[in-house]
Scaffold this motif. Structure first.
Motif, PDB file in Angstrom:
ATOM      1  N   GLN A   1       0.859  -1.182   0.000  1.00  0.00           N
ATOM      2  CA  GLN A   1       0.000   0.000   0.000  1.00  0.00           C
ATOM      3  C   GLN A   1       0.898   1.235   0.000  1.00  0.00           C
ATOM      4  N   PRO A   2       0.444   2.343  -0.560  1.00  0.00           N
ATOM      5  CA  PRO A   2       1.246   3.567  -0.487  1.00  0.00           C
ATOM      6  C   PRO A   2       1.455   3.977   0.966  1.00  0.00           C
ATOM      7  N   LEU A   3       2.629   4.533   1.228  1.00  0.00           N
ATOM      8  CA  LEU A   3       2.919   5.015   2.578  1.00  0.00           C
ATOM      9  C   LEU A   3       2.124   6.280   2.854  1.00  0.00           C
ATOM     10  N   THR A   4       1.717   6.448   4.081  1.00  0.00           N
ATOM     11  CA  THR A   4       1.032   7.679   4.474  1.00  0.00           C
ATOM     12  C   THR A   4       2.071   8.776   4.688  1.00  0.00           C
ATOM     13  N   GLY A   5       1.615   9.999   4.760  1.00  0.00           N
ATOM     14  CA  GLY A   5       2.518  11.112   5.020  1.00  0.00           C
ATOM     15  C   GLY A   5       3.242  10.962   6.340  1.00  0.00           C
ATOM     16  N   LYS A   6       2.540  10.481   7.341  1.00  0.00           N
ATOM     17  CA  LYS A   6       3.144  10.277   8.664  1.00  0.00           C
ATOM     18  C   LYS A   6       4.224   9.195   8.598  1.00  0.00           C
ATOM     19  N   GLU A   7       3.952   8.129   7.852  1.00  0.00           N
ATOM     20  CA  GLU A   7       4.955   7.066   7.701  1.00  0.00           C
ATOM     21  C   GLU A   7       6.194   7.587   6.981  1.00  0.00           C
ATOM     22  N   LEU A   8       5.981   8.403   5.953  1.00  0.00           N
ATOM     23  CA  LEU A   8       7.115   8.985   5.230  1.00  0.00           C
ATOM     24  C   LEU A   8       7.942   9.886   6.147  1.00  0.00           C
ATOM     25  N   GLU A   9       7.260  10.690   6.947  1.00  0.00           N
ATOM     26  CA  GLU A   9       7.973  11.569   7.889  1.00  0.00           C
ATOM     27  C   GLU A   9       8.798  10.730   8.870  1.00  0.00           C
ATOM     28  N   TYR A  10       8.210   9.645   9.357  1.00  0.00           N
ATOM     29  CA  TYR A  10       8.922   8.786  10.304  1.00  0.00           C
ATOM     30  C   TYR A  10      10.162   8.175   9.653  1.00  0.00           C
ATOM     31  N   ILE A  11      10.019   7.701   8.426  1.00  0.00           N
ATOM     32  CA  ILE A  11      11.155   7.080   7.732  1.00  0.00           C
ATOM     33  C   ILE A  11      12.249   8.119   7.467  1.00  0.00           C
ATOM     34  N   VAL A  12      11.871   9.308   7.026  1.00  0.00           N
ATOM     35  CA  VAL A  12      12.864  10.363   6.772  1.00  0.00           C
ATOM     36  C   VAL A  12      13.576  10.743   8.063  1.00  0.00           C
ATOM     37  N   ASP A  13      12.844  10.882   9.160  1.00  0.00           N
ATOM     38  CA  ASP A  13      13.470  11.177  10.455  1.00  0.00           C
ATOM     39  C   ASP A  13      14.423  10.052  10.867  1.00  0.00           C
ATOM     40  N   SER A  14      14.008   8.825  10.643  1.00  0.00           N
ATOM     41  CA  SER A  14      14.845   7.680  11.010  1.00  0.00           C
ATOM     42  C   SER A  14      16.121   7.643  10.176  1.00  0.00           C
ATOM     43  N   ILE A  15      16.013   7.955   8.888  1.00  0.00           N
ATOM     44  CA  ILE A  15      17.207   8.001   8.035  1.00  0.00           C
ATOM     45  C   ILE A  15      18.161   9.082   8.554  1.00  0.00           C
ATOM     46  N   SER A  16      17.611  10.233   8.889  1.00  0.00           N
ATOM     47  CA  SER A  16      18.436  11.321   9.413  1.00  0.00           C
ATOM     48  C   SER A  16      19.131  10.904  10.709  1.00  0.00           C
ATOM     49  N   ASN A  17      18.393  10.243  11.588  1.00  0.00           N
ATOM     50  CA  ASN A  17      18.979   9.788  12.857  1.00  0.00           C
ATOM     51  C   ASN A  17      20.062   8.743  12.628  1.00  0.00           C
ATOM     52  N   GLU A  18      19.812   7.808  11.724  1.00  0.00           N
ATOM     53  CA  GLU A  18      20.820   6.774  11.442  1.00  0.00           C
ATOM     54  C   GLU A  18      22.077   7.401  10.848  1.00  0.00           C
ATOM     55  N   GLU A  19      21.903   8.383   9.975  1.00  0.00           N
ATOM     56  CA  GLU A  19      23.053   9.065   9.372  1.00  0.00           C
ATOM     57  C   GLU A  19      23.865   9.784  10.447  1.00  0.00           C
ATOM     58  N   LEU A  20      23.185  10.453  11.371  1.00  0.00           N
ATOM     59  CA  LEU A  20      23.876  11.153  12.455  1.00  0.00           C
ATOM     60  C   LEU A  20      24.650  10.164  13.320  1.00  0.00           C
ATOM     61  N   LEU A  21      24.016   9.049  13.684  1.00  0.00           N
ATOM     62  CA  LEU A  21      24.690   8.042  14.507  1.00  0.00           C
ATOM     63  C   LEU A  21      25.884   7.434  13.775  1.00  0.00           C
TER      64      LEU A  21
END
Length: 78
Positions: free
Chosen positions: A7-27
């Motif tokens: 199913q297409p991702l919701t906007g909230k799911e996309l925001e969560y994934i983008v935040d998680s990518i940013s956090n993983e990159e920082l770590l």
């Protein structure tokens, strides 16, 4: 075959994934910087392993986004 049931991702799911990518990159960057500044080889290896783990997580999240890219709506959702 896998995309047939996705199913297409919701906007909230996309925001969560983008935040998680940013956090993983920082770590990843923090672990690599710490490994570069540490003199003890055993601790340096642990930091490098953590960096590889965060890089792996970041790649998994990016792959998930790419798999859903074709399902993403072309127009903003209201």
């Amino acid at each position: 075959m896998q995309s047939m049931n996705m199913q297409p991702l919701t906007g909230k799911e996309l925001e969560y994934i983008v935040d998680s990518i940013s956090n993983e990159e920082l770590l990843l960057k923090q672990c690599a910087a710490t490994a570069a500044s540490i003199q003890q080889p055993a601790i340096q290896q642990v930091c490098l392993q953590f960096a590889r783990t965060h890089e792996h997580h970041m790649n998994l999240l990016l792959n998930a986004l790419q798999q859903h890219q074709q399902l993403a709506p072309m127009q903003p959702q209201q």
